[in-house]
Motif scaffolding. Structure first.
Motif, PDB file in Angstrom:
ATOM      1  N   SER A 367       0.820  -1.214   0.000  1.00  0.00           N
ATOM      2  CA  SER A 367       0.000   0.000   0.000  1.00  0.00           C
ATOM      3  C   SER A 367       0.855   1.265   0.000  1.00  0.00           C
ATOM      4  O   SER A 367       2.036   1.240   0.339  1.00  0.00           O
ATOM      5  N   ASP A 368       0.226   2.358  -0.371  1.00  0.00           N
ATOM      6  CA  ASP A 368       0.907   3.652  -0.330  1.00  0.00           C
ATOM      7  C   ASP A 368       1.212   4.067   1.099  1.00  0.00           C
ATOM      8  O   ASP A 368       2.131   4.853   1.345  1.00  0.00           O
ATOM      9  N   LEU A 369       0.405   3.538   2.038  1.00  0.00           N
ATOM     10  CA  LEU A 369       0.569   3.921   3.438  1.00  0.00           C
ATOM     11  C   LEU A 369       1.977   3.596   3.938  1.00  0.00           C
ATOM     12  O   LEU A 369       2.623   4.404   4.603  1.00  0.00           O
ATOM     13  N   LEU A 370       2.469   2.403   3.592  1.00  0.00           N
ATOM     14  CA  LEU A 370       3.772   1.965   4.100  1.00  0.00           C
ATOM     15  C   LEU A 370       4.865   2.091   3.040  1.00  0.00           C
ATOM     16  O   LEU A 370       5.967   1.606   3.225  1.00  0.00           O
ATOM     17  N   LYS A 371       4.520   2.762   1.934  1.00  0.00           N
ATOM     18  CA  LYS A 371       5.464   2.808   0.823  1.00  0.00           C
ATOM     19  C   LYS A 371       6.774   3.489   1.206  1.00  0.00           C
ATOM     20  O   LYS A 371       7.847   3.081   0.776  1.00  0.00           O
ATOM     21  N   GLN A 372       6.666   4.513   2.044  1.00  0.00           N
ATOM     22  CA  GLN A 372       7.886   5.255   2.380  1.00  0.00           C
ATOM     23  C   GLN A 372       8.848   4.436   3.228  1.00  0.00           C
ATOM     24  O   GLN A 372      10.015   4.770   3.341  1.00  0.00           O
ATOM     25  N   TRP A 373       8.332   3.335   3.840  1.00  0.00           N
ATOM     26  CA  TRP A 373       9.240   2.506   4.644  1.00  0.00           C
ATOM     27  C   TRP A 373       9.563   1.179   3.961  1.00  0.00           C
ATOM     28  O   TRP A 373      10.638   0.660   4.097  1.00  0.00           O
ATOM     29  N   LEU A 374       8.557   0.611   3.270  1.00  0.00           N
ATOM     30  CA  LEU A 374       8.745  -0.725   2.708  1.00  0.00           C
ATOM     31  C   LEU A 374       8.887  -0.715   1.189  1.00  0.00           C
ATOM     32  O   LEU A 374       9.081  -1.761   0.584  1.00  0.00           O
ATOM     33  N   GLY A 375       8.747   0.434   0.577  1.00  0.00           N
ATOM     34  CA  GLY A 375       8.963   0.497  -0.854  1.00  0.00           C
ATOM     35  C   GLY A 375       7.802   0.067  -1.711  1.00  0.00           C
ATOM     36  O   GLY A 375       7.933   0.024  -2.932  1.00  0.00           O
ATOM     37  N   GLY A 376       6.665  -0.270  -1.116  1.00  0.00           N
ATOM     38  CA  GLY A 376       5.482  -0.614  -1.903  1.00  0.00           C
ATOM     39  C   GLY A 376       5.757  -1.722  -2.894  1.00  0.00           C
ATOM     40  O   GLY A 376       6.518  -2.649  -2.608  1.00  0.00           O
ATOM     41  N   PRO A 377       5.176  -1.620  -4.085  1.00  0.00           N
ATOM     42  CA  PRO A 377       5.346  -2.704  -5.061  1.00  0.00           C
ATOM     43  C   PRO A 377       6.787  -2.845  -5.545  1.00  0.00           C
ATOM     44  O   PRO A 377       7.171  -3.903  -6.013  1.00  0.00           O
ATOM     45  N   ARG A 378       7.584  -1.790  -5.445  1.00  0.00           N
ATOM     46  CA  ARG A 378       8.981  -1.899  -5.909  1.00  0.00           C
ATOM     47  C   ARG A 378       9.863  -2.606  -4.897  1.00  0.00           C
ATOM     48  O   ARG A 378      10.877  -3.189  -5.243  1.00  0.00           O
ATOM     49  N   GLY A 379       9.488  -2.515  -3.639  1.00  0.00           N
ATOM     50  CA  GLY A 379      10.132  -3.325  -2.617  1.00  0.00           C
ATOM     51  C   GLY A 379      11.527  -2.883  -2.236  1.00  0.00           C
ATOM     52  O   GLY A 379      12.021  -1.830  -2.630  1.00  0.00           O
ATOM     53  N   ILE A 380      12.166  -3.727  -1.440  1.00  0.00           N
ATOM     54  CA  ILE A 380      13.515  -3.476  -0.945  1.00  0.00           C
ATOM     55  C   ILE A 380      14.476  -4.320  -1.768  1.00  0.00           C
ATOM     56  O   ILE A 380      14.317  -5.532  -1.863  1.00  0.00           O
ATOM     57  N   LEU A 381      15.467  -3.661  -2.348  1.00  0.00           N
ATOM     58  CA  LEU A 381      16.375  -4.366  -3.248  1.00  0.00           C
ATOM     59  C   LEU A 381      17.753  -4.533  -2.617  1.00  0.00           C
ATOM     60  O   LEU A 381      18.017  -4.015  -1.519  1.00  0.00           O
ATOM     61  N   ASN A 382      18.617  -5.236  -3.324  1.00  0.00           N
ATOM     62  CA  ASN A 382      20.033  -5.364  -2.932  1.00  0.00           C
ATOM     63  C   ASN A 382      20.227  -5.974  -1.562  1.00  0.00           C
ATOM     64  O   ASN A 382      21.071  -5.525  -0.792  1.00  0.00           O
ATOM     65  N   ILE A 383      19.438  -6.969  -1.226  1.00  0.00           N
ATOM     66  CA  ILE A 383      19.683  -7.654   0.041  1.00  0.00           C
ATOM     67  C   ILE A 383      20.911  -8.537  -0.157  1.00  0.00           C
ATOM     68  O   ILE A 383      20.954  -9.343  -1.098  1.00  0.00           O
ATOM     69  N   PRO A 384      21.954  -8.365   0.683  1.00  0.00           N
ATOM     70  CA  PRO A 384      23.204  -9.096   0.428  1.00  0.00           C
ATOM     71  C   PRO A 384      23.061 -10.582   0.728  1.00  0.00           C
ATOM     72  O   PRO A 384      22.179 -11.002   1.455  1.00  0.00           O
ATOM     73  N   LYS A 385      23.937 -11.362   0.109  1.00  0.00           N
ATOM     74  CA  LYS A 385      23.996 -12.798   0.397  1.00  0.00           C
ATOM     75  C   LYS A 385      24.604 -12.999   1.785  1.00  0.00           C
ATOM     76  O   LYS A 385      25.452 -12.207   2.211  1.00  0.00           O
ATOM     77  N   PRO A 386      24.177 -14.041   2.492  1.00  0.00           N
ATOM     78  CA  PRO A 386      24.685 -14.262   3.851  1.00  0.00           C
ATOM     79  C   PRO A 386      26.197 -14.453   3.893  1.00  0.00           C
ATOM     80  O   PRO A 386      26.870 -13.906   4.762  1.00  0.00           O
ATOM     81  N   ILE A 387      26.739 -15.247   2.960  1.00  0.00           N
ATOM     82  CA  ILE A 387      28.177 -15.516   2.972  1.00  0.00           C
ATOM     83  C   ILE A 387      28.769 -14.834   1.753  1.00  0.00           C
ATOM     84  O   ILE A 387      28.384 -15.128   0.624  1.00  0.00           O
ATOM     85  N   ASP A 388      29.698 -13.926   1.995  1.00  0.00           N
ATOM     86  CA  ASP A 388      30.270 -13.159   0.892  1.00  0.00           C
ATOM     87  C   ASP A 388      31.457 -13.919   0.334  1.00  0.00           C
ATOM     88  O   ASP A 388      32.509 -13.993   0.961  1.00  0.00           O
ATOM     89  N   VAL A 389      31.285 -14.518  -0.837  1.00  0.00           N
ATOM     90  CA  VAL A 389      32.385 -15.286  -1.432  1.00  0.00           C
ATOM     91  C   VAL A 389      32.578 -14.810  -2.865  1.00  0.00           C
ATOM     92  O   VAL A 389      31.664 -14.263  -3.460  1.00  0.00           O
ATOM     93  N   PRO A 390      33.789 -15.031  -3.416  1.00  0.00           N
ATOM     94  CA  PRO A 390      33.992 -14.690  -4.831  1.00  0.00           C
ATOM     95  C   PRO A 390      33.074 -15.516  -5.718  1.00  0.00           C
ATOM     96  O   PRO A 390      32.667 -16.606  -5.342  1.00  0.00           O
TER      97      PRO A 390
END
Lengths: 571, 358
Positions: A367-390
């Motif tokens: 919803s637009d209500l929580l868009k400013q915190w949760l990003g609405g339909p576009r969502g939250i991007l670039n969540i890193p992988k748990p283990i950073d490996v090459p």
């Protein structure tokens, strides 16, 4: 009552071939349904035996085989009669398809029925069009007659034959998946010989059939099962250890040798196993049907997203490992918050109320209500992988998520297993069996249910957190009802309260449709059929826990006539 | 001694929590309404529009809710697949409408338009009734004596089976409902804005509900249904065919849902395989609101829910400055569902249904 009895009388005095005709008609309805709903044309795109038989033909053949089998059981006594009954039922079922071809070729019904295309008719008539309308009827009669003939063979012939056919179908399905990794190794010659790029080669099919029959006959001759059962307990245990080691090796090492796509799929399966274990506490042990599992999944996923993402909406940029406990904890808190008001209400109302929660969270997330915190339909991007490996490391892709999910699932399974036999676990089972009696025994209903609900929520949050790391983002469209339905279906099909049941259920319901794209558009159709069929014929699930099986199959002389089989959730 | 204190404490905290819950809800409603009204962003005409929209929507929910409530009354089970029966009716009406449009009858003149709508509704009722009877026979009847969760799970299965059968048959796309031009025109009244489709929806819904009420209360079959709802075994001893009464209940409820499907589709002008799910849950909410198992209650609950959903987002949320409050109309409906279940599970008129029967 008299009506019911006279109906039975009529059924027994009916013409003996009436049952056979009805089986044939039913088979025809099923076959036409398979065609019009699109299963046959869609499955036809996947060959089972390259250049010869497609999965679509196999689906229709299965309908014929079942008709033949059922017809043979309803036929009057005698071998010839049984085979004739099978052929008759198959001919009737096939005639329904023939009718479909004739009607479809003469009148264009595509304005209503999307799937009734010339391609479908070609499939049914093997490319002959209207002139070949008789083909399905003849093929149905032959197949069903053969199935009826097989069904009256003694089991020492029947079972190996059935095994052979099953082996061909299964190997044909997995051929493409098995071939790719085999091509690079020493087995490439074998792979080319057995597997085409899209199924078994005809030679491979014959070999598979023969080998499957051979092993089955051998196994029956050598009496493997009987010998194991006769062994002393110490030797049996000695046999068990290598089996466990082999199983662990398959689970831990095999995924590494298969490609990235396969890893993605089994990571998802492991994730659903984890969530299945979580819901197994809520639904399997405490008997609370939670249709809003996705709410806590969402809470966990957004928690991890917010805490770890370096992107627009991230607030902390923590590493995954610091965030994931919070995913579980905050989901648990949500479980307490949502559970407290509703856990006093009755089982079926609870299911709908939790469904409402799931929908509320889904709508709020987008919803637009929580868009400013949760990003609405576009969502939250670039969540890193748990283990950073090459990128060339063996843990770079979804493999690491698979191992993390597997480890968490093992943890949850351990918790669930230990809890089941604890005081709390027995209180849950008591509530599931009969709320009133449990209360009379001094169990605090709301408190005990709340604990089950919160634990389920915590594990859903864990699953959601791992999911967001697997995908690398969390968008509101990932929060869907089908997440809840997946998990519920896994538990129902696998067996309520059963730990191996969850694994089998997840492998079947998540793994198979993900591996085979053709199947995936019909997965919820199969879920629906599976849920109805399980409730009718096997409500305890495929691999039930001992207690549930016992309570759902009370011997008739023990259960009072007309009384409910058990009182679970009926309080 | 210690554990008793812990129990006392949790009891207190639970009831405290429930009270806090009530207070928050009341505060949101009262303060939100006050803020919205004092800001004066919306004119009286807007509110009347919203209320009329809520009336049409609510009468459709009421029609669907009848099926839930009657089945619950007679079997004590939530017919989760009822929303799909509603969707099936809408599809039946769609193909009838396409046929009529091809024959040139749909928009020939107002008379044929009305007749077309009647035919669409009849087709929809036939489709829905057939499906519901089949579902009852295949999925529900064998489970009649099983514990309560088992038929519910089978009903969830039936719901998905029907949804994805329709997806397979007609594809995943959204079908645009053929326009009946007359219905889109405004009713010539100076003081309110009203389309004929709203009049059609409300009038036909009320006629059907009145017919159903008379059917249940006055006819012999209706009496049989009520007797079976009261006690199956005694009803059977009185010579009532229990199975027939149950099938009739499913059929009648499905006919109402099928008609509702056409009316809903005429209002929103679209139908697709998933379009029955959300209205289905909302109609269940309406049934619970009115007191499940209670026929007048379902009608009342439907109308109430329609208003809450239509006026609610603007009235309660706009005052707080919530952006696009209409996105949250379903949240209001589902919150109401939870509230009723928690605080008054017997619903507005629900005193008829007692625990032992349900």
């Amino acid at each position: 009552m008299t009506d019911a009895r006279s109906a039975v009388m009529v059924a027994t005095t009916r013409h003996p071939w009436g049952g056979v005709v009805r089986v044939g008609l039913l088979g025809g309805v099923v076959a036409v349904y398979l065609c019009l709903v699109g299963i046959v044309p869609t499955f036809a795109e996947r060959p089972l035996i390259s250049g010869a038989i497609s999965l679509g033909h196999t689906a229709l053949a299965m309908a014929a085989v079942f008709s033949g089998y059922l017809a043979a059981r309803r036929a009057p006594a005698g071998n010839v009669q049984a085979v004739a009954a099978g052929a008759l039922a198959g001919a009737i079922a096939g005639s329904a398809l023939a009718l479909l071809v004739v009607v479809g070729e003469v009148v264009d019904v595509r304005a209503v029925m999307l799937q009734a295309s010339p391609a479908l008719y070609d499939l049914l008539t093997l490319g002959m069009g209207l002139a070949g309308f008789w083909i399905p009827a003849v093929a149905g009669a032959v197949l069903a007659g053969a199935a009826a003939a097989v069904s009256i063979l003694p089991s020492s012939y029947r079972l190996p034959l059935s095994w052979g056919l099953v082996a061909v179908v299964v190997l044909g399905l997995f051929a493409g998946l098995l071939r790719t990794p085999m091509l690079t190794g020493a087995l490439s010659g074998v792979a080319r010989f057995l597997f085409a790029s899209d199924g078994l080669t005809p030679v491979g099919a014959v070999i598979t059939f023969v080998v499957a029959i051979g092993t089955n006959v051998l196994q029956r001759r050598v009496l493997v099962r009987q010998r194991i059962a006769e062994m002393p307990a110490t030797r049996r245990r000695a046999l068990l250890a290598p089996a466990i080691v082999a199983g662990l090796l398959i689970v831990l090492v095999l995924p590494l040798s298969l490609g990235g796509f396969f890893a993605q799929v089994i990571a998802l399966v492991a994730l659903y196993v984890l969530m299945g274990f979580g819901l197994n506490i809520t639904l399997g042990l405490a008997g609370l049907l939670d249709l809003g599992f996705v709410a806590f999944f969402a809470v966990g996923a957004y928690t991890v997203g917010l805490l770890t993402s370096p992107g627009e909406f991230g607030i902390a940029q923590w590493p995954f490992w610091a965030a994931i406990p919070f995913a579980a904890l905050i989901a648990m808190a949500f479980g307490a918050f949502l559970g407290l008001p509703i856990l006093g209400i009755r089982g079926d109302y609870l299911a709908i109320a939790t469904l409402g929660f799931g929908e509320i969270i889904r709508i709020l997330a987008g919803s637009d209500l929580l868009k400013q915190w949760l990003g609405g339909p576009r969502g939250i991007l670039n969540i890193p992988k748990p283990i950073d490996v090459p990128p060339d490391h063996f843990l770079a892709g979804p493999h690491q998520i698979y191992y993390i999910a597997l480890a968490c699932a093992a943890l949850v399974a351990f918790v669930a297993w230990r809890l089941r036999d604890s005081r709390l676990g027995r209180a849950w089972i008591a509530i599931r069996e009969d709320e009133d009696v449990a209360q009379a025994l001094g169990i605090d209903l709301v408190q005990t249910k709340l604990l089950a609900y919160m634990l389920g929520a915590a594990f859903a949050g864990l699953g959601g957190g791992i999911f967001s790391a697997l995908v690398g983002s969390i968008v509101s469209s990932s929060i869907q009802l089908f997440v809840s339905i997946n998990v519920v279906a896994i538990i129902i099909v696998g067996g309520m309260g059963s730990i191996p049941g969850v694994v089998v259920g997840a492998a079947f319901l998540i793994g198979v449709p993900e591996l085979f794209r053709e199947l995936s558009s019909y997965r919820f159709l199969f879920y629906g059929i599976a849920l109805i069929a399980m409730m009718r014929y096997r409500p305890e699930g495929l691999l039930p826990s001992r207690i549930v099986r016992r309570e759902l199959h009370v011997p008739d002389e023990v259960a009072a006539p007309g009384a409910p089989v058990n009182g679970s959730a009926a309080g | 001694m210690y554990s008793r204190w812990v129990e006392r404490l949790t009891d207190v905290s639970i009831s405290g929590f429930l009270w806090a819950f009530r207070i928050v809800i009341v505060l949101v409603v009262v303060v939100g309404s006050a803020l919205t009204l004092t800001q004066g962003k919306y004119s009286l005409a807007t509110w009347i529009d919203l209320a009329l929209n809520g009336l049409s929507l609510g009468s459709i929910y009421a029609l669907i809710a009848l099926g839930y409530t009657m089945v619950y009354g007679i079997l004590g089970m939530i017919n989760f697949a009822h929303g799909e029966i509603f969707m099936a009716g809408a599809f039946g009406g769609y193909f009838a409408a396409v046929g009529l449009a091809q024959a040139g009858l749909l928009n020939l003149n107002p008379l044929t338009a009305v007749l077309s709508v009647v035919i669409m509704i009849a087709v929809a009722m036939a489709v829905s009734t057939t499906l519901a009877v089949l579902v009852e026979r295949i999925a529900y009847r064998p489970l009649r004596k099983a514990p309560r969760l088992i038929p519910l799970i089978a009903a969830i299965g039936a719901s998905f089976f029907l949804q994805y059968t329709f997806r397979g048959l007609f594809g995943p796309g959204i079908y645009a409902y053929p326009a009946v031009d007359v219905l889109g025109e405004a009713v010539p009244l100076s003081f309110i804005r009203l389309r004929w489709v709203d009049v059609l929806v409300v009038v036909s819904a009320f006629v059907m509900m009145a017919g159903l009420y008379l059917f249940v209360m006055r006819t012999k079959v209706g009496t049989a249904i009520r007797a079976v709802s009261e006690d199956k075994d005694i009803a059977a001893l009185m010579g009532i065919d229990v199975n027939r009464a149950i099938v009739t209940t499913f059929a009648v409820g499905a006919a109402m849902a099928g008609a509702a499907g056409v009316l809903y589709a005429l209002m929103f002008r679209q139908v697709f395989f998933f379009s029955g799910f959300i209205p289905g849950i909302k109609a269940f909410t309406a049934a619970v609101l009115g007191g499940i198992g209670n026929v007048p209650g379902a009608m009342l609950g439907g109308l109430f829910l329609g208003q809450a959903e239509s006026i609610g987002p603007t009235l309660f949320l706009d005052g707080f400055g919530v952006p696009s409050p209409n996105q949250l109309r379903d949240v209001i409906a589902f919150t109401m569902l939870v509230l009723v279940l928690v605080f008054r599970p017997s619903g507005i008129l629900g005193e008829r249904v007692t625990e032992h029967k349900a």
